[in-house]
Each structure stands twice: as C-alpha cells, then as structure tokens.
Scaffold this motif. Structure first.
Motif, PDB file in Angstrom:
ATOM      1  N   GLY A   1       1.205  -1.355  -0.253  1.00 15.44           N
ATOM      2  CA  GLY A   1       0.143  -0.444  -0.029  1.00 15.44           C
ATOM      3  C   GLY A   1       0.814   1.424   0.217  1.00 15.44           C
ATOM      4  N   LEU A   2       1.585   0.697   0.334  1.00 18.84           N
ATOM      5  CA  LEU A   2       2.561   2.670   1.011  1.00 18.84           C
ATOM      6  C   LEU A   2       3.378   2.934  -0.426  1.00 18.84           C
ATOM      7  CD1 LEU A   2       3.811   5.209   3.075  1.00 18.84           C
ATOM      8  CD2 LEU A   2       5.731   3.329   3.680  1.00 18.84           C
ATOM      9  N   PRO A   3       3.954   2.052  -0.819  1.00 21.60           N
ATOM     10  CA  PRO A   3       4.785   2.936  -2.121  1.00 21.60           C
ATOM     11  C   PRO A   3       3.568   3.810  -2.987  1.00 21.60           C
ATOM     12  CG  PRO A   3       5.719   0.226  -1.895  1.00 21.60           C
ATOM     13  CD  PRO A   3       4.058   1.138  -0.620  1.00 21.60           C
ATOM     14  N   SER A   4       2.112   2.741  -3.391  1.00 22.26           N
ATOM     15  CA  SER A   4       1.495   3.254  -4.787  1.00 22.26           C
ATOM     16  C   SER A   4       1.128   3.898  -3.644  1.00 22.26           C
ATOM     17  CB  SER A   4       0.198   2.396  -4.824  1.00 22.26           C
ATOM     18  OG  SER A   4      -0.506   2.117  -3.631  1.00 22.26           O
TER      19      SER A   4
ATOM     20  N   MET B   1      -6.402   5.553  -3.985  1.00 15.87           N
ATOM     21  CA  MET B   1      -7.479   4.260  -3.196  1.00 15.87           C
ATOM     22  C   MET B   1      -6.544   2.961  -3.255  1.00 15.87           C
ATOM     23  SD  MET B   1     -10.935   5.487  -5.918  1.00 15.87           S
ATOM     24  CE  MET B   1     -11.176   6.853  -5.146  1.00 15.87           C
ATOM     25  N   LEU B   2      -5.599   2.695  -4.480  1.00 16.57           N
ATOM     26  CA  LEU B   2      -5.230   1.826  -3.606  1.00 16.57           C
ATOM     27  C   LEU B   2      -4.274   1.026  -3.017  1.00 16.57           C
ATOM     28  CD1 LEU B   2      -4.532  -0.761  -5.968  1.00 16.57           C
ATOM     29  CD2 LEU B   2      -2.648   0.129  -6.921  1.00 16.57           C
ATOM     30  N   PHE B   3      -3.554   2.154  -1.873  1.00 20.95           N
ATOM     31  CA  PHE B   3      -3.450   2.833  -0.699  1.00 20.95           C
ATOM     32  C   PHE B   3      -4.031   2.039   0.309  1.00 20.95           C
ATOM     33  CE2 PHE B   3      -2.532   5.045   3.015  1.00 20.95           C
ATOM     34  CZ  PHE B   3      -1.506   4.131   3.748  1.00 20.95           C
ATOM     35  N   VAL B   4      -5.443   2.536  -0.097  1.00 21.05           N
ATOM     36  CA  VAL B   4      -6.383   1.994   0.614  1.00 21.05           C
ATOM     37  C   VAL B   4      -7.107   0.662   0.760  1.00 21.05           C
ATOM     38  CG1 VAL B   4      -8.943   2.633   1.499  1.00 21.05           C
ATOM     39  CG2 VAL B   4      -7.531   4.504   1.160  1.00 21.05           C
ATOM     40  N   TYR B   5      -7.159  -0.013   0.126  1.00 17.28           N
ATOM     41  CA  TYR B   5      -7.209  -0.670  -0.778  1.00 17.28           C
ATOM     42  C   TYR B   5      -6.335  -2.086   0.467  1.00 17.28           C
ATOM     43  CZ  TYR B   5      -7.752  -5.227  -3.959  1.00 17.28           C
ATOM     44  OH  TYR B   5      -7.829  -6.455  -4.377  1.00 17.28           O
ATOM     45  N   ASN B   6      -4.740  -1.555  -0.177  1.00 15.61           N
ATOM     46  CA  ASN B   6      -4.413  -2.455   0.933  1.00 15.61           C
ATOM     47  C   ASN B   6      -4.531  -1.977   2.433  1.00 15.61           C
ATOM     48  OD1 ASN B   6      -2.601  -4.267  -1.986  1.00 15.61           O
ATOM     49  ND2 ASN B   6      -2.198  -2.282  -2.447  1.00 15.61           N
TER      50      ASN B   6
END
Length: 422
Positions: free
Chosen positions: A170-173, A277-282
């Motif tokens: 999550g963090l890198p995205s 959103m991708l960060f939240v998803y992870n």
C-alpha cells in the motif's frame, strides 16, 4: 504486542517441549531471535514495493522507457514468483534460510537499482526479473523461518508478516505519484532499492553470528534428511486446495494492483486519487492480516474466513463495475476479500509439523499458486483490450472467486502434510 514480546522471551521449558523439528535454534536466545524478528519485518516490507511503486505511474515511466508494456509488467511478478519460488528449497538447502534471505534482499536491491539506469524496456524487464526473483525467494522463505525460530508464536509472527506485506503493497502506491512528480520516477524506484539493502543487514549479521559460533544453518540436522522424501507434495489434495485459495486471492490482488488505477482514471478519477485508493485497498487489510493468522487455528469453523473473503471479493468487483462513482466505498469493501491471503500463510504452518514440511508446502503453494494467479492481470487486461470495455474483465474475476469458494474449503481441514506422506 504482548504475543510478540513473549516471542522474544520464550523460556527454556518452551524450547524443550517444542515438537521435534519445530524448535528454534538453541543459540543466542533472546538476542538472536530479536535480530531474526527485525529481519523478518524488514524482508516483509520489501516483498511488494518493487511492484506497487510502479503501477500508479506507468504513464510517467512510459515516456522514458522505449517499448514500455504495462501488460507484460502486470504478469511478470507472478510468473517470477512462481518460477523462483519453486527453486527456493534448493537455494535454502545450500545457503540455509539466513543465507537465502540475505541473497533475496541483495537481489531485490540490485534489480531495483539497475532498472533506474536504463531507457530500454527489455533491459528494464530483465532488471525487474532480478528484483522479482529475490522477492520470490523471500515469499517462500519467511514461513519456514518463522516456524524455525518462533514455533511457539507462529500466529503472531505470521500476522506481523501479513501486516508488513499489506504496508509493502500500500505505501509505495500512495507516495509514487507525488514523489515521481517532484523528483522523477527514477527517484521513486531508487528509494525501494535502499530499503531492500537495509533489509539485507540483519541476515548478514545473523550469518556472521552463526559463523562466529561455528554452527551451520540446520534445524536439528533435519534439512539434509527431509521428513517427506517419498511422496511429492503435489499428491496431497489439501495442497491443491491451498493453491486455489492462494492463487485466486493473489489473482484478485494483482489484477487490482495493476489495473484498478487505469480503470479509475478512465472513469474520471485523478491519478493521485487512484493511487490513494490503491493505498486504502491494501492498508485496510491490516486488520484481517492481524486477526486471521492469530485466530484461524482456534476457530471451530474456519471455512467462514474463506466464505467471507470470496463474497467480499465479488461484492467489490460488482461495485467497481456498476457503481464506479462510489469507488472509495468499494476499495474499503473489497479489501477484506484478501483475508484469504494471510489465511493461506498461516495454513502453511498449521498443516505441517516440521520446518522442512512448512518449506515444502510453502514452495508448492506459492510456486504453483503464482502461476495460477498470473492469469489474473493478464486476462483482465487482455479482456479489456479485446472487448473495449471492463465488464468481461470484472466478471472473469467474479467467476474465479466463485471457484475459490467451492474449492478452498479443503484447505481448512485439520490434517497434516507429514501424516499424509506416511
């Protein structure tokens, strides 16, 4: 935290009563176990970053890399994890778990660093394979390493591993777009080369300590004498159920990691917001990454984890497809669908009695599972390109989640790999 604290201070009685083949090495307790814990955490933080740091900035990278192909990059991690994951047992027998983990992180460091120096896609891809090979080794090695050093706290350490995986994804995205916009995409990529180098240090120190004490990396001298030499893991039906459980879960995860930002951007959402959103998803997955490994072995009906995970995956797909305006909601809803991933990590140790058994099952589950999972981002992208829309792509993932619901139940049966081989 109390379980992690007690993991570092196991008393001598716990060491004496651990099942044969499951005892931690008897030297350097608790200092050595603390060093191993730090090493496991740092390795886990580097097992997804090389992938997720790129997906949100494909558009930026494509301007500098001739022949850039996002679809190939989408399936490359999974195929690399499958190939190199299946080779991990050979590497660990030669180098020991500590030496193999050191090699793993050095490969990640070198591969990421080298791809910042090229403008050619074939070279970029070759460097990526080097980094992904190291990540593939790390994926498989963590579970038997946990079983070796922390047999009395497998659930807590598996939860820690799963949480760090979620952070690594999550963090890198989340920081990729602003970092690439301010300092360039090469600076964004180089950052994760440094973190991989840091992750290599505990294993270097661990090897030096073992060498100083004149001890080889063995667990009760059973590494050279496998517990299950006569019948291959692939002949155990439960192992195949775990492959489906893991493979479909990873298929879902990597299809979203690689294509969700593109889908959201096409629906009018900014690249930065899509990355968030991708960060939240992870990151939403941290909760089940903690709870599932700790409580799965205590549940009377563990299939409920598989059922909830599969249903949440399907609801998330349908939400993204038919109500993209509420994508923030679906990012949160879809995240618990990945609870089957930490469940599989924990099942690798729950379904084995020995370190070598865990290593064999981990290698098989992840090696074959990643081949299975590679179909996710590939077919998701190909179906989108061939149809010009996203409906068939999301329905493909929905069908696969249904298959997981049907086939994944056997994985939670209370049986052991070593018993099946006798």
């Amino acid at each position: 935290m109390s379980e992690l604290h007690s993991a570092l201070n196991v008393d001598s009685q716990a060491v004496k009563t651990a099942p044969q083949g499951n005892k931690p090495a008897e030297y350097g307790i608790p200092t050595q176990r603390a060093l191993v814990l730090v090493g496991i955490i740092l390795v886990s933080l580097n097992l997804r970053a090389a992938v997720t740091s790129l997906s949100a900035i494909y558009g930026i990278i494509s301007h500098d890399i001739s022949g850039f192909n996002a679809n190939i990059l989408g399936i490359l991690p999974l195929l690399s994890f499958a190939v190199f994951g299946s080779l991990t047992s050979t590497v660990s027998r030669r180098l020991g778990y500590e030496g193999a983990l050191l090699l793993s992180m050095l490969m990640v460091c070198a591969g990421i660093a080298l791809r910042t120096l090229t403008g050619s896609f074939p070279v970029f891809m070759a460097c990526s394979v080097l980094a992904l090979a190291g990540m593939g080794f790390g994926n498989v090695l963590v579970q038997p390493t946990i079983k070796k050093y922390f047999p009395d706290h497998v659930g807590a350490l598996t939860a820690t591993y799963a949480v760090m995986i979620a952070v690594s994804a999550g963090l890198p995205s989340a920081i990729a777009v602003p970092l690439a916009q301010n300092d360039g995409w090469r600076a964004n990529v180089a950052l994760w080369s440094v973190t991989a180098l840091i992750a290599a240090l505990p294993w270097l120190f661990q090897l030096l300590r073992i060498h100083h004490r004149g001890q080889k990396e063995e667990v009760n001298q059973t590494i050279a004498k496998p517990v299950i030499p006569h019948v291959a893991v692939w002949k155990w039906p439960i192992a195949w159920s775990m492959v489906v459980l893991f493979g479909v879960s990873m298929m879902s995860m990597y299809a979203m990691l690689n294509w969700l930002p593109t889908y959201l951007i096409q629906n009018g959402i900014s690249a930065a917001t899509a990355g968030n959103m991708l960060f939240v998803y992870n990151i939403v997955g941290i909760a089940h990454s903690i709870l599932v490994p700790i409580y799965l072995g205590r549940m009377k009906k563990p299939y409920i984890v598989v059922a909830i995970g599969g249903v949440m995956q399907i609801v998330g797909y349908m939400g993204f497809l038919y109500m993209p305006g509420a994508s923030w909601v679906w990012a949160v809803v879809a995240a618990p669908g990945l609870m089957t991933i930490p469940a599989t990590f924990q099942l690798i140790n729950l379904r084995t009695r020995s370190v070598e058994g865990a290593a064999s099952l981990s290698s098989f589950t992840q090696g074959v599972g990643y081949v299975f999972a590679a179909a996710g981002p590939f077919f998701f992208g190909q179906l989108h390109h061939s149809t010009g829309g996203w409906h068939v792509s999301f329905w493909f993932l929905t069908v696969m989640s249904t298959v997981m619901l049907l086939a994944g139940g056997a994985a939670v049966r209370n049986k052991y790999l070593e018993d099946a081989q006798s």
